[in-house]
Design a protein around this motif. Sequence first.
Motif, PDB file in Angstrom:
ATOM      1  N   ASP A 234       0.814  -1.210   0.000  1.00 48.17           N
ATOM      2  CA  ASP A 234       0.000   0.000   0.000  1.00 48.17           C
ATOM      3  C   ASP A 234       0.847   1.260   0.000  1.00 48.17           C
ATOM      4  OD1 ASP A 234      -2.458  -1.215  -0.116  1.00 48.17           O
ATOM      5  OD2 ASP A 234      -2.750  -1.261   2.049  1.00 48.17           O
ATOM      6  N   THR A 235       2.021   1.197   0.624  1.00 47.42           N
ATOM      7  CA  THR A 235       2.910   2.353   0.664  1.00 47.42           C
ATOM      8  C   THR A 235       4.329   1.910   0.345  1.00 47.42           C
ATOM      9  OG1 THR A 235       3.465   2.098   3.015  1.00 47.42           O
ATOM     10  CG2 THR A 235       1.508   3.414   2.476  1.00 47.42           C
ATOM     11  N   TYR A 236       5.140   2.866  -0.148  1.00 48.94           N
ATOM     12  CA  TYR A 236       6.547   2.561  -0.385  1.00 48.94           C
ATOM     13  C   TYR A 236       7.247   2.257   0.936  1.00 48.94           C
ATOM     14  CZ  TYR A 236       5.974   4.375  -5.142  1.00 48.94           C
ATOM     15  OH  TYR A 236       5.584   4.571  -6.433  1.00 48.94           O
TER      16      TYR A 236
ATOM     17  N   THR B  85       7.981  13.152  -4.618  1.00 47.78           N
ATOM     18  CA  THR B  85       7.294  13.787  -3.509  1.00 47.78           C
ATOM     19  C   THR B  85       5.800  13.573  -3.659  1.00 47.78           C
ATOM     20  OG1 THR B  85       7.175  15.895  -4.697  1.00 47.78           O
ATOM     21  CG2 THR B  85       9.054  15.574  -3.212  1.00 47.78           C
ATOM     22  N   ALA B  86       5.098  13.523  -2.566  1.00 47.84           N
ATOM     23  CA  ALA B  86       3.646  13.341  -2.598  1.00 47.84           C
ATOM     24  C   ALA B  86       2.986  14.480  -1.833  1.00 47.84           C
ATOM     25  CB  ALA B  86       3.264  12.003  -1.976  1.00 47.84           C
ATOM     26  N   THR B  87       1.791  14.858  -2.269  1.00 44.70           N
ATOM     27  CA  THR B  87       1.054  15.946  -1.629  1.00 44.70           C
ATOM     28  C   THR B  87       0.038  15.377  -0.650  1.00 44.70           C
ATOM     29  OG1 THR B  87       1.278  17.305  -3.620  1.00 44.70           O
ATOM     30  CG2 THR B  87      -0.398  17.959  -2.018  1.00 44.70           C
ATOM     31  N   ASN B  88       0.105  15.826   0.586  1.00 44.23           N
ATOM     32  CA  ASN B  88      -0.838  15.368   1.600  1.00 44.23           C
ATOM     33  C   ASN B  88      -2.143  16.158   1.514  1.00 44.23           C
ATOM     34  OD1 ASN B  88       0.968  13.490   2.770  1.00 44.23           O
ATOM     35  ND2 ASN B  88       1.976  15.139   3.893  1.00 44.23           N
ATOM     36  N   SER B  89      -3.246  15.481   1.767  1.00 49.81           N
ATOM     37  CA  SER B  89      -4.550  16.137   1.738  1.00 49.81           C
ATOM     38  C   SER B  89      -5.486  15.371   2.672  1.00 49.81           C
ATOM     39  CB  SER B  89      -5.106  16.157   0.304  1.00 49.81           C
ATOM     40  OG  SER B  89      -6.309  16.890   0.241  1.00 49.81           O
ATOM     41  N   THR B  90      -6.761  15.736   2.675  1.00 52.30           N
ATOM     42  CA  THR B  90      -7.763  15.015   3.456  1.00 52.30           C
ATOM     43  C   THR B  90      -9.056  14.906   2.666  1.00 52.30           C
ATOM     44  OG1 THR B  90      -8.565  17.041   4.519  1.00 52.30           O
ATOM     45  CG2 THR B  90      -6.851  15.795   5.686  1.00 52.30           C
TER      46      THR B  90
ATOM     47  N   VAL C 281      -5.175  11.577   3.354  1.00 55.58           N
ATOM     48  CA  VAL C 281      -4.914  10.885   2.095  1.00 55.58           C
ATOM     49  C   VAL C 281      -3.689  11.513   1.443  1.00 55.58           C
ATOM     50  CG1 VAL C 281      -7.303  10.200   1.648  1.00 55.58           C
ATOM     51  CG2 VAL C 281      -6.480  12.423   0.841  1.00 55.58           C
ATOM     52  N   ILE C 282      -3.169  10.828   0.438  1.00 58.14           N
ATOM     53  CA  ILE C 282      -2.053  11.338  -0.351  1.00 58.14           C
ATOM     54  C   ILE C 282      -2.536  11.494  -1.790  1.00 58.14           C
ATOM     55  CG2 ILE C 282       0.282  10.879  -1.188  1.00 58.14           C
ATOM     56  CD1 ILE C 282       0.669   9.102   1.284  1.00 58.14           C
ATOM     57  N   ILE C 283      -2.233  12.621  -2.405  1.00 59.98           N
ATOM     58  CA  ILE C 283      -2.583  12.812  -3.808  1.00 59.98           C
ATOM     59  C   ILE C 283      -1.451  12.246  -4.645  1.00 59.98           C
ATOM     60  CG2 ILE C 283      -3.119  14.487  -5.618  1.00 59.98           C
ATOM     61  CD1 ILE C 283      -4.110  16.377  -3.463  1.00 59.98           C
ATOM     62  N   ARG C 284      -1.723  11.121  -5.308  1.00 59.23           N
ATOM     63  CA  ARG C 284      -0.680  10.473  -6.095  1.00 59.23           C
ATOM     64  C   ARG C 284      -1.021  10.449  -7.577  1.00 59.23           C
ATOM     65  NH1 ARG C 284       1.368   4.968  -3.387  1.00 59.23           N
ATOM     66  NH2 ARG C 284       2.448   4.930  -5.380  1.00 59.23           N
ATOM     67  N   GLY C 285      -2.151   9.823  -7.904  1.00 60.21           N
ATOM     68  CA  GLY C 285      -2.456   9.675  -9.325  1.00 60.21           C
ATOM     69  C   GLY C 285      -1.476   8.725  -9.982  1.00 60.21           C
TER      70      GLY C 285
ATOM     71  N   SER D  46       0.493  -2.684 -14.769  1.00 61.81           N
ATOM     72  CA  SER D  46       0.824  -1.950 -13.555  1.00 61.81           C
ATOM     73  C   SER D  46       0.263  -0.536 -13.610  1.00 61.81           C
ATOM     74  CB  SER D  46       2.349  -1.877 -13.395  1.00 61.81           C
ATOM     75  OG  SER D  46       2.920  -3.156 -13.350  1.00 61.81           O
ATOM     76  N   THR D  47      -0.146  -0.027 -12.460  1.00 62.96           N
ATOM     77  CA  THR D  47      -0.623   1.352 -12.347  1.00 62.96           C
ATOM     78  C   THR D  47      -0.610   1.765 -10.885  1.00 62.96           C
ATOM     79  OG1 THR D  47      -2.473   2.879 -12.727  1.00 62.96           O
ATOM     80  CG2 THR D  47      -3.033   0.605 -12.210  1.00 62.96           C
ATOM     81  N   SER D  48      -0.414   3.038 -10.635  1.00 61.60           N
ATOM     82  CA  SER D  48      -0.497   3.553  -9.267  1.00 61.60           C
ATOM     83  C   SER D  48      -1.792   4.330  -9.072  1.00 61.60           C
ATOM     84  CB  SER D  48       0.704   4.468  -8.967  1.00 61.60           C
ATOM     85  OG  SER D  48       0.721   5.578  -9.854  1.00 61.60           O
ATOM     86  N   ASN D  49      -2.708   4.228 -10.035  1.00 65.97           N
ATOM     87  CA  ASN D  49      -3.960   4.983  -9.990  1.00 65.97           C
ATOM     88  C   ASN D  49      -4.948   4.474  -8.956  1.00 65.97           C
ATOM     89  OD1 ASN D  49      -4.023   7.232 -11.627  1.00 65.97           O
ATOM     90  ND2 ASN D  49      -4.414   6.069 -13.482  1.00 65.97           N
TER      91      ASN D  49
END
Length: 233
Positions: free
Chosen positions: A64-66, A139-144, A155-159, A187-190
Amino acid sequence: MMGWSKKKRTSITPNDQEWKELSNKQEMLDATRIPSDVLEKMTTEKVVNAVLDYPLVINIYAYDTYEAGLKALAQDSDAFKELLNRPDGGNELLKKLQVNKTLSSESSLEDLTVSVLLTDTTIWDSVSNKKLARDLVLTATNSTVKTPKGTSVPVIIRGEELTLTQKTQLNNSYINSYPSATFVSTSTSNYNCHSYAWYSDSTSNTYWMNDPSSYMTDGSYSSFTNLELNDLL
């Protein structure tokens, strides 16, 4: 990608028949152990290459996470455990990433893997003050987001983080490293199961959710057991 056959003290890769005869992950781990006396004599540059050549380094993308993937890698890979003990490990990873990006404008799977390895807490602490590290590392952007009851959920905005080249290389790596597995889709990180199950099943959902427990504890949903089909109609 290659590993080290402890039994024969020779390299082994997923292209070898010996690899294809391994029936489970534990056998793969056993076949790719690198003796400590060999590791101790290797330069840090060679240790970095050994990590990148490790047949199961792709497992960092299966979590789920690196962070979780890197913890698993530290347990499975002798080369990565050794790299974590090298004070110059971060610098060698940065050097590798910079050289790769200089030689090619198109990011490869190796570039992504080096970038992920650099995010390991132990390694990142040694290079985080370098501008080059901040420029090159993911880098990843944190959000909620909000539950139906209004509770904020981190949550993390990844796309999509993978290029077409990286997808192809990652697909081929999994197929080669796990020859007895069935390939289902590219494979996808979406997609993140928690985010899609609890927040939104839209294909435009770019949020990555690691902990959905608030949806289950703030009254947004109720739990049921032993439901009959008629109860659902």
